[in-house]
Design a protein around this motif. Structure first.
Motif, short mmCIF file in Angstrom:
data_model
loop_
_atom_site.label_atom_id
_atom_site.label_comp_id
_atom_site.label_asym_id
_atom_site.label_seq_id
_atom_site.Cartn_x
_atom_site.Cartn_y
_atom_site.Cartn_z
N TYR A 134 -3.05 1.10 -16.03
CA TYR A 134 -2.92 2.14 -15.25
C TYR A 134 -4.58 2.27 -14.97
CZ TYR A 134 1.38 4.04 -16.11
OH TYR A 134 2.48 4.62 -16.24
N ARG A 135 -4.48 2.96 -13.91
CA ARG A 135 -5.92 2.56 -12.62
C ARG A 135 -6.19 4.02 -12.03
NH1 ARG A 135 -10.41 -0.88 -13.55
NH2 ARG A 135 -11.33 0.51 -11.33
N ILE A 136 -7.43 4.41 -12.41
CA ILE A 136 -7.42 5.53 -10.89
C ILE A 136 -7.88 5.22 -9.75
CG2 ILE A 136 -8.85 8.09 -10.76
CD1 ILE A 136 -9.56 8.26 -13.32
N PHE A 137 -7.40 5.50 -8.26
CA PHE A 137 -7.34 5.19 -7.34
C PHE A 137 -7.13 6.40 -6.39
CE2 PHE A 137 -4.42 1.59 -9.63
CZ PHE A 137 -5.37 0.87 -8.94
N GLU A 138 -8.33 6.24 -5.93
CA GLU A 138 -8.45 6.80 -4.38
C GLU A 138 -6.94 6.85 -2.74
OE1 GLU A 138 -11.02 8.92 -1.26
OE2 GLU A 138 -11.60 7.59 -1.72
N ILE A 140 -5.55 6.51 0.19
CA ILE A 140 -6.25 6.68 1.35
C ILE A 140 -5.24 7.21 2.86
CG2 ILE A 140 -6.76 4.96 2.99
CD1 ILE A 140 -9.03 5.44 0.85
N ALA A 141 -4.05 6.71 2.38
CA ALA A 141 -2.54 6.93 2.61
C ALA A 141 -1.47 7.30 2.62
CB ALA A 141 -2.40 6.28 4.18
N ALA A 142 -0.82 8.12 2.85
CA ALA A 142 1.06 8.09 2.44
C ALA A 142 2.64 8.39 2.68
CB ALA A 142 0.44 8.75 1.25
N SER A 143 3.14 7.22 2.80
CA SER A 143 4.00 7.98 3.55
C SER A 143 5.29 8.08 2.32
CB SER A 143 4.40 7.05 4.92
OG SER A 143 5.00 6.10 4.38
N LYS A 144 6.64 7.87 3.30
CA LYS A 144 8.02 8.25 2.45
C LYS A 144 8.05 6.52 2.06
CE LYS A 144 11.59 8.39 5.75
NZ LYS A 144 12.10 8.77 7.17
N ASP A 145 7.32 5.56 2.97
CA ASP A 145 7.86 4.76 2.48
C ASP A 145 6.94 3.33 1.65
OD1 ASP A 145 9.97 4.33 4.09
OD2 ASP A 145 9.26 4.49 6.02
N PHE A 146 5.81 3.74 2.36
CA PHE A 146 4.57 3.17 1.33
C PHE A 146 3.17 3.92 1.10
CE2 PHE A 146 4.28 2.65 5.40
CZ PHE A 146 3.12 2.66 6.02
N GLU A 147 2.49 3.61 0.23
CA GLU A 147 0.83 4.26 -0.01
C GLU A 147 0.12 3.27 0.47
OE1 GLU A 147 1.76 5.96 -3.21
OE2 GLU A 147 2.17 7.92 -2.84
N ILE A 148 -1.03 3.42 0.66
CA ILE A 148 -2.14 2.38 0.58
C ILE A 148 -3.34 3.15 -0.41
CG2 ILE A 148 -4.48 1.79 1.84
CD1 ILE A 148 -2.83 2.03 4.50
N TYR A 149 -4.00 2.77 -1.50
CA TYR A 149 -4.68 2.96 -2.49
C TYR A 149 -6.44 2.24 -2.49
CZ TYR A 149 -0.40 4.42 -4.90
OH TYR A 149 0.50 5.87 -5.34
N LYS A 150 -7.25 3.31 -2.50
CA LYS A 150 -8.23 2.19 -2.95
C LYS A 150 -8.98 2.21 -4.29
CE LYS A 150 -12.77 2.58 -0.57
NZ LYS A 150 -13.91 2.75 0.42
#
Length: 234
Positions: A134-138, A140-150
């Protein structure tokens, strides 16, 4: 050496009632921070700050100031807990921290926290098969199909004893990288046109036209947020 008093701070949860008492943010001191409930869930602990054996320039902290407006959403309490100051993200430890005093730090444990929203930026604890834990991510963008983490990490640029280089001390360098979570897939992501469009699937042509018409750059984080926002509206 003067005696150190470690202030033990714990968080307990319940529905409908919470309590927080923070001392003056100007001196970055946290006297108490707690909620009360029957489950006794603890979401943090204090520790003593120890300076490195040799000075290091720069900082491990993501935010320039500790005066950050924050909402903490727990797994058991519907109403978020609000903290108006004295919190920062330690990129070296991958943890949120509050200063109790000049020698004591309170570190938040994400086990019982759903997410932390700091200055309108969302952070979540996500399992990363790439990193093996586990890591803490920011987010960045989230939809019902995918998410982008930083992801944030720290690197140290070594100093040099050569006076002509004007960098005798080591220096902290905050680095970042992006991840894409889609279904069961979790992998590193580069902010580039082909990778973002691939994530949008059958709607990629519409997304591409939207980005072109609005002069949005797939390599720019804020523009990617707008692009994903448009994707969600389709």
């Amino acid at each position: 050496m003067k005696n150190l008093i470690i202030i033990l701070v714990s968080f307990l949860f319940t529905t409908g009632y919470s309590y927080a008492q923070a001392v003056d943010a100007n001196n970055n001191a946290l006297n108490a921070l707690a909620t009360y409930g029957p489950d006794g869930a603890n979401i943090g602990a204090s520790s003593i700050v120890r300076n490195p054996p040799r000075p290091i320039d720069g900082t491990v902290y993501l935010f320039d100031s500790w005066n950050n407006k924050t909402l903490i959403l727990t797994n058991s309490q519907e109403k978020p807990f609000e903290l108006n100051s004295n919190i920062n993200f330690n990129t070296k430890l991958n943890a949120f921290e509050s200063k109790i005093d000049s020698e004591t730090i309170f570190t938040f444990d994400f086990t019982n926290i759903d997410k932390i929203i700091i200055n309108n930026r969302v952070f979540k604890n996500i399992y990363s098969p790439v990193d093996g834990g586990y890591r803490i991510f920011e987010v960045i963008a989230a939809s019902k199909d995918f998410e982008i983490y930083k992801n944030y990490s720290i690197d140290i640029k070594e100093g040099s004893p050569n006076p002509q280089l004007a960098r005798a001390n080591d220096k902290y360098i905050i680095k970042d990288s992006y991840y894409l979570k889609k279904g069961k897939s979790f992998k590193k992501l580069k902010l580039k046109k082909s990778d973002i469009l691939k994530a949008t699937g059958s709607k990629s042509s519409l997304v591409e036209d939207y980005a072109k018409e609005n002069k949005l750059n797939f390599k720019n984080e804020r523009d990617v947020q707008k692009i994903v926002g448009y994707y969600m509206s389709l």
